[in-house]
Design a protein around this motif. Structure first.
Motif, PDB file in Angstrom:
ATOM      1  N   VAL A 220       0.854  -1.183   0.000  1.00 32.00           N
ATOM      2  CA  VAL A 220       0.000   0.000   0.000  1.00 32.00           C
ATOM      3  C   VAL A 220       0.890   1.233   0.000  1.00 32.00           C
ATOM      4  O   VAL A 220       1.753   1.381   0.871  1.00 32.00           O
ATOM      5  N   ILE A 221       0.689   2.082  -0.988  1.00 40.22           N
ATOM      6  CA  ILE A 221       1.413   3.349  -1.078  1.00 40.22           C
ATOM      7  C   ILE A 221       0.449   4.454  -0.651  1.00 40.22           C
ATOM      8  O   ILE A 221      -0.591   4.644  -1.273  1.00 40.22           O
ATOM      9  N   MET A 222       0.782   5.167   0.401  1.00 47.60           N
ATOM     10  CA  MET A 222      -0.088   6.219   0.917  1.00 47.60           C
ATOM     11  C   MET A 222       0.445   7.582   0.505  1.00 47.60           C
ATOM     12  O   MET A 222       1.608   7.900   0.699  1.00 47.60           O
ATOM     13  N   SER A 223      -0.425   8.350  -0.091  1.00 52.61           N
ATOM     14  CA  SER A 223      -0.075   9.686  -0.569  1.00 52.61           C
ATOM     15  C   SER A 223      -0.953  10.698   0.156  1.00 52.61           C
ATOM     16  O   SER A 223      -2.168  10.549   0.206  1.00 52.61           O
TER      17      SER A 223
ATOM     18  N   VAL B 268      -1.150  -4.536  -5.051  1.00 55.82           N
ATOM     19  CA  VAL B 268      -0.555  -3.211  -4.916  1.00 55.82           C
ATOM     20  C   VAL B 268      -1.676  -2.184  -5.031  1.00 55.82           C
ATOM     21  O   VAL B 268      -2.414  -2.175  -6.015  1.00 55.82           O
ATOM     22  N   ASN B 269      -1.815  -1.327  -4.028  1.00 54.59           N
ATOM     23  CA  ASN B 269      -2.849  -0.305  -4.041  1.00 54.59           C
ATOM     24  C   ASN B 269      -2.292   1.027  -3.571  1.00 54.59           C
ATOM     25  O   ASN B 269      -1.293   1.075  -2.843  1.00 54.59           O
ATOM     26  N   ALA B 270      -2.935   2.087  -4.002  1.00 56.17           N
ATOM     27  CA  ALA B 270      -2.569   3.436  -3.561  1.00 56.17           C
ATOM     28  C   ALA B 270      -3.706   4.005  -2.733  1.00 56.17           C
ATOM     29  O   ALA B 270      -4.880   3.772  -3.022  1.00 56.17           O
ATOM     30  N   VAL B 271      -3.349   4.726  -1.693  1.00 57.99           N
ATOM     31  CA  VAL B 271      -4.338   5.350  -0.818  1.00 57.99           C
ATOM     32  C   VAL B 271      -4.008   6.820  -0.682  1.00 57.99           C
ATOM     33  O   VAL B 271      -2.863   7.186  -0.392  1.00 57.99           O
TER      34      VAL B 271
ATOM     35  N   LEU C 244      -7.459   4.421  -3.763  1.00 53.46           N
ATOM     36  CA  LEU C 244      -8.473   4.573  -2.743  1.00 53.46           C
ATOM     37  C   LEU C 244      -8.312   5.896  -2.005  1.00 53.46           C
ATOM     38  O   LEU C 244      -7.205   6.377  -1.808  1.00 53.46           O
ATOM     39  N   THR C 245      -9.427   6.462  -1.597  1.00 57.26           N
ATOM     40  CA  THR C 245      -9.415   7.642  -0.743  1.00 57.26           C
ATOM     41  C   THR C 245      -9.906   7.224   0.633  1.00 57.26           C
ATOM     42  O   THR C 245     -10.906   6.513   0.759  1.00 57.26           O
ATOM     43  N   VAL C 246      -9.177   7.628   1.678  1.00 55.13           N
ATOM     44  CA  VAL C 246      -9.566   7.288   3.030  1.00 55.13           C
ATOM     45  C   VAL C 246      -9.808   8.562   3.818  1.00 55.13           C
ATOM     46  O   VAL C 246      -9.049   9.519   3.754  1.00 55.13           O
ATOM     47  N   ASP C 247     -10.903   8.588   4.543  1.00 59.14           N
ATOM     48  CA  ASP C 247     -11.190   9.672   5.470  1.00 59.14           C
ATOM     49  C   ASP C 247     -11.964   9.085   6.635  1.00 59.14           C
ATOM     50  O   ASP C 247     -12.078   7.850   6.763  1.00 59.14           O
TER      51      ASP C 247
END
Length: 203
Positions: free
Chosen positions: A128-131, A160-163, A192-195
């Motif tokens: 997971v790559i967090m931006s 592999v996912n980006a957040v 993905l967007t996380v809040d």
């Protein structure tokens, strides 16, 4: 429960601490690689702490070697890219552009490239790559890289996912990301967007 070897690597350590705590609580073996570890707090038992800055290409391999010596192959990789925000086109200098490219593409590329052989060899891995706070270009660059790599790794057992965290300072966001790392159902290539409301796919 299968115990996984987890590496949390970032150039800004405050988010990593919460993710680390969640994974340690879940019973996994965890390493934290970040700068300024002398400022870290919290008792995480057998946590492996590595003083390092993944923004430095030479240090990425050193971090993985340290984890492999002490824990074994990395099963779960969480990378938080550095803050980098692009200015207006005509006001962006070459040096600023280079930093932006490295934040959005260089850092996650080097970490993914180093992690994949061990994960693919075992037939399972979660990346997971967090931006966060890095601007539209860096986020889109990271998403493009992740989708490309996810397609290449299809069928290997490695996802592999980006957040993108809309509020990097909200502990609820980081808890959701930590849950995604450990309990990912195997979906790959999503941005993905996380809040505080949870995790949702982003077009």
């Amino acid at each position: 429960m299968v115990v996984r070897n987890c590496l949390v690597a970032e150039s800004h350590f405050e988010i990593g601490l919460i993710a680390v705590g969640r994974m340690v609580d879940a019973g996994h073996s965890v390493a934290l690689a970040a700068p300024n570890l002398d400022q870290q707090s919290g008792d995480f038992g057998r946590l492996l702490r590595i003083q390092s800055d993944i923004a430095s290409p030479a240090e990425v391999d050193d971090v993985f070697h340290a984890v492999e010596r002490r824990m074994g192959v990395v099963d779960i990789l969480f990378v938080r890219v550095a803050r980098a925000v692009a200015g207006p086109l005509l006001a962006t200098a070459d040096t600023e552009w280079d930093l932006l490219l490295d934040a959005g593409l260089g850092v996650p590329f080097r970490c993914i490239r180093r992690a994949v052989p061990g994960m693919a060899g075992r037939g399972w891995g979660r990346i997971v790559i967090m931006s966060s706070e890095c601007g539209t270009f860096a986020r889109n660059a990271t998403a493009g890289l992740v989708r490309s790599v996810a397609s290449e790794l299809s069928g290997t057992g490695v996802t592999v996912n980006a957040v993108f965290s809309a509020d990097a300072g909200d502990p609820a966001c980081v808890v959701d990301v930590a849950e995604l790392l450990v309990h990912s159902p195997g979906i790959s290539g999503e941005f993905l967007t996380v809040d505080s409301a949870g995790i949702r796919a982003t077009a």
